[in-house]
Write a protein that holds these residues in place. Structure first.
Motif, PDB file in Angstrom:
ATOM      1  N   ASP A 352      68.976  21.525   4.356  1.00 16.29           N
ATOM      2  CA  ASP A 352      68.283  22.750   4.771  1.00 16.29           C
ATOM      3  C   ASP A 352      67.643  22.496   6.134  1.00 16.29           C
ATOM      4  O   ASP A 352      66.499  22.067   6.225  1.00 16.29           O
ATOM      5  N   PRO A 353      68.371  22.748   7.228  1.00 23.42           N
ATOM      6  CA  PRO A 353      67.827  22.442   8.557  1.00 23.42           C
ATOM      7  C   PRO A 353      66.571  23.226   8.906  1.00 23.42           C
ATOM      8  O   PRO A 353      65.821  22.812   9.785  1.00 23.42           O
ATOM      9  N   SER A 354      66.327  24.330   8.213  1.00 27.75           N
ATOM     10  CA  SER A 354      65.119  25.101   8.517  1.00 27.75           C
ATOM     11  C   SER A 354      63.852  24.342   8.162  1.00 27.75           C
ATOM     12  O   SER A 354      62.763  24.698   8.617  1.00 27.75           O
ATOM     13  N   GLN A 355      63.977  23.294   7.350  1.00 26.28           N
ATOM     14  CA  GLN A 355      62.809  22.517   6.954  1.00 26.28           C
ATOM     15  C   GLN A 355      62.574  21.305   7.848  1.00 26.28           C
ATOM     16  O   GLN A 355      61.657  20.527   7.607  1.00 26.28           O
ATOM     17  N   CYS A 356      63.382  21.154   8.885  1.00 23.61           N
ATOM     18  CA  CYS A 356      63.262  19.990   9.767  1.00 23.61           C
ATOM     19  C   CYS A 356      62.517  20.377  11.039  1.00 23.61           C
ATOM     20  O   CYS A 356      62.990  21.200  11.821  1.00 23.61           O
ATOM     21  N   ALA A 357      61.366  19.761  11.257  1.00 25.14           N
ATOM     22  CA  ALA A 357      60.554  20.032  12.447  1.00 25.14           C
ATOM     23  C   ALA A 357      60.470  18.799  13.346  1.00 25.14           C
ATOM     24  O   ALA A 357      59.505  18.636  14.103  1.00 25.14           O
ATOM     25  N   TYR A 358      61.475  17.950  13.272  1.00 26.47           N
ATOM     26  CA  TYR A 358      61.463  16.717  14.067  1.00 26.47           C
ATOM     27  C   TYR A 358      61.276  17.035  15.555  1.00 26.47           C
ATOM     28  O   TYR A 358      61.929  17.911  16.113  1.00 26.47           O
ATOM     29  N   ASP A 359      60.385  16.263  16.197  1.00 28.45           N
ATOM     30  CA  ASP A 359      60.057  16.464  17.608  1.00 28.45           C
ATOM     31  C   ASP A 359      60.184  15.138  18.348  1.00 28.45           C
ATOM     32  O   ASP A 359      59.352  14.250  18.197  1.00 28.45           O
ATOM     33  N   PRO A 360      61.228  14.954  19.166  1.00 28.83           N
ATOM     34  CA  PRO A 360      61.384  13.689  19.889  1.00 28.83           C
ATOM     35  C   PRO A 360      60.280  13.432  20.892  1.00 28.83           C
ATOM     36  O   PRO A 360      60.062  12.282  21.291  1.00 28.83           O
ATOM     37  N   GLN A 361      59.565  14.480  21.281  1.00 33.59           N
ATOM     38  CA  GLN A 361      58.447  14.288  22.207  1.00 33.59           C
ATOM     39  C   GLN A 361      57.320  13.487  21.560  1.00 33.59           C
ATOM     40  O   GLN A 361      56.469  12.928  22.262  1.00 33.59           O
ATOM     41  N   GLN A 362      57.330  13.449  20.219  1.00 36.93           N
ATOM     42  CA  GLN A 362      56.292  12.732  19.479  1.00 36.93           C
ATOM     43  C   GLN A 362      56.839  11.479  18.804  1.00 36.93           C
ATOM     44  O   GLN A 362      56.139  10.877  17.975  1.00 36.93           O
TER      45      GLN A 362
END
Length: 656
Positions: A352-362
């Motif tokens: 479920d990609p809608s649940q992924c909030a990965y942020d490479p800036q962090q």
């Protein structure tokens, strides 16, 4: 739509279960769909060469993934026009003044399927007696002889099984990309990216056909007149008339050849072919009894314009210096690793990609030390600006190049607000090769030409395209590099405003009530790792269809999607990219994907037997580096939800 990506190696098979095994209420049982598929893609065109049936013997039936029915009873040919499959058909079949027979050729079982040249080991072989008929339907589009917009008409290639072998069905195959082809060529047989129409005819026993939608071009310059104006005839033929005329002429030829009407007519398409199928349901609801419209390229000007966003980010934010494939893949892999954990296992793809909030800036593990990170590998680490660029690509294009923090908005919600123009691409998808092209995600060279051609057509200026775009007023000159974010927004708006001139190519009319009323059935599968057509656009359309239906009801059901689900099933496929491939950056993700044979069985069972599709359990084949994985596909808005047990087993999930 044809991706710039080369061949992908992942295979997946529909799980072959004991016939008596029950999969639960509203579940597809193996007794009805006990088949599997093996994909062979040609790198140049993602051309599907064959599907293999479970336990098959290696004959053409297994090559198509078809479970062959008993031999059909002989077709009653008493009403036939006694058409022969030879040059006499040029005068014997004339359904109207605009239609001409260019060629009629008989192939016997075992013949190489060639119109000229010498057969090679790769040449397909006729699996039964066949008749090939090539038609051209005018009036075409007049103009200078060397102009891409000048055509003689719509080319159609029809494959007819032997008269005693016809199963009384018509099974038409959709196009890809700009949908041009060699249907009018006397020396070439046209190929389809989805299935071979000669095998549909020779193995299934159905009449099959393809069309060039009025042109032979592989890019979009045919849609611009020689004087630079909009080729409205070309847009109409490409958008809808080519498919409608193919359907009418195929039905007419079948009746004339066999002496009987077809009992069922089916459309089978993906990408551009998916868009073509939806257009028929919208504009010509009486054409088809059932339609497969997978990964549909709807919202054509919207998503094609949006596809250029990555290159603009390179030009505007990164000084024209593209990120490398290694950098993009490293960040995409980090996104997968952060979000693919299910039941204590790394699934390898996002359920479920809608649940992924990965942020490479962090994420210090992907940031270079110069940007405050801990990654010392100069080949894979990214700067803060590059990390932000990837976040922008995942979120989608905006009018000003802005992007919110993923912690507050991941970009997966259905619906657009504020400066946002369109949807972005899934975290973990293979963005290094498509949709941004050029060998690197934000590459300043070799962009996705579907995007640049579309922008040139919208702005009526060929210089915005790449040099492959030809026109008498000027050829493509990579003018897209000079666009600003505001320019992209203005182009986006103009594309919508030009829909009438463009044959309503966006194919986003939600009114399917006429198709529903005539008893038509629709099935759409779309990958949640599609790196060319964001799946949220499909969700937006499906929601609009549901709302349109509910608005006409005096007492709308509590379930928003109940009315739509009664005739139109939508399935989201985790990990699947474009054309049924592994869409993730993880080569060993091995996500289960539905075969074309499975989709067709679901559709025909629904239309002919009233068996309504429900949950579908599919298993991928184990490889030397990845285990087999089974996954349920649920009828939207339900989605596979992990309950307990082995994360690689479909039984561990429920449709919630």
């Amino acid at each position: 739509m044809k991706s710039t990506r080369g061949a992908r190696s992942r295979r997946a098979v529909v799980q072959c279960l004991p016939a008596e095994q029950e999969l639960g209420e509203n579940t597809m049982t193996s007794a009805r769909y006990r088949r599997c598929n093996r994909w062979h893609f040609l790198a140049a065109g993602l051309v599907l060469a064959g599907l293999t049936a479970c336990g098959g013997s290696g004959d053409a039936g297994s090559a198509l993934g078809l479970v062959l029915p008993p031999a059909p009873p002989p077709t009653d040919t008493s009403g036939a026009q006694d058409l022969a499959c030879d040059d006499s058909m040029k005068t014997g079949f004339a359904p109207d003044a605009n239609t001409s027979v260019l060629l009629a050729r008989t192939f016997r079982k075992g013949d190489p399927l060639l119109l000229s040249g010498t057969a090679t080991p790769a040449t397909p072989i006729a699996q039964s007696d066949l008749c090939l008929v090539k038609l051209i339907v005018g009036p075409g589009h007049a103009g200078p002889s060397d102009a891409p917009s000048t055509t003689a008409g719509i080319g159609i290639e029809i494959w007819l099984p032997a008269k005693v072998a016809w199963n009384r069905k018509i099974h038409l195959i959709g196009g890809t990309g700009w949908a041009g082809g060699t249907q009018t060529s006397p020396n070439a047989i046209s190929f389809s990216p989805l299935a071979s129409p000669w095998d549909v005819a020779g193995v299934e026993g159905a009449v099959s056909a393809t069309t060039d939608t009025g042109h032979t071009m592989s890019n979009g310059d045919f849609l611009m007149n020689a004087d630079g104006t909009v080729n409205t005839v070309g847009w109409s033929e490409f958008s809808e008339r080519g498919i409608h005329d193919m359907t009418l002429k195929t039905k007419a030829l079948a009746k004339a050849y066999y002496g009987a009407d077809a009992k069922y007519t089916y459309w089978h398409g993906s990408s551009t072919g998916g868009r073509q199928g939806l257009k028929q349901a919208q504009a010509y609801p009486g054409d088809f009894d059932g339609i497969i419209a997978s990964s549909p390229a709807i919202h054509w000007t919207r998503f094609n314009t949006a596809t250029l966003y990555g290159q603009l980010i390179t030009q505007r934010d990164l000084g024209g210096v593209a990120m490398s494939i290694a950098q993009v893949n490293a960040v995409s892999a980090a996104a997968l690793n952060a979000c693919d954990m299910v039941g204590g296992k790394h699934l390898g793809y996002l359920i479920d990609p809608s649940q992924c909030a990965y942020d490479p800036q962090q994420d210090p593990q992907v940031l270079c030390t110069g940007s405050g990170g801990s990654n010392t590998d100069a080949t894979t680490c990214v700067s803060s600006a590059q990390a932000r660029s990837l976040v922008k690509v995942w979120y989608g294009p905006t009018r000003d190049g802005s992007v919110p923090a993923p912690a507050t908005d991941t970009g997966y919600a259905v619906g657009l607000a504020g400066p946002r123009l369109w949807y972005g691409y899934p975290r973990g998808a293979t963005l290094a090769t498509s949709p941004f092209g050029g060998g690197a995600i934000l590459g300043p060279v070799n962009p996705q030409t579907l995007a640049t051609d579309t922008i040139a057509l919208i702005r009526q200026d060929p210089t915005f395209a790449t040099p492959s775009f030809l026109n008498a007023t000027g050829n493509g000159a990579d003018g897209w590099k000079n666009l600003t974010y505001a320019d992209l927004g203005a182009t986006f708006d103009r594309g919508i405003a030009l829909q009438a001139a463009f044959g309503n190519i966006n194919t986003d009319n939600p009114d399917l009530t006429a198709f529903q009323a005539r008893g038509g059935k629709l099935i759409t599968f779309v990958g949640q790792s599609d790196d060319l057509i964001p799946h949220q656009g499909v969700l937006q359309y499906y929601t609009a269809v549901a709302n349109q239906l509910n608005a006409a009801l005096k007492s709308p059901p509590a379930d928003t999607f109940a009315a739509a689900n009664s005739f139109y099933k939508l399935y989201l496929v985790p990990g699947m990219g474009h054309y049924g491939t592994n869409g993730t950056v993880n080569a060993d993700a091995n996500p289960p994907v539905p075969s074309e044979a499975l989709k067709y069985a679901m559709l025909t069972d629904w239309v002919e037997k009233g068996i309504e599709p429900g949950r579908v359990d599919v298993t991928s084949a184990a490889t030397s580096t990845a285990p087999a994985k089974s996954q349920p596909f649920c009828v939207y808005p339900l989605k596979a939800t992990y309950q307990s047990g082995d994360a690689f087993a479909a039984a561990s999930y429920a449709c919630r």
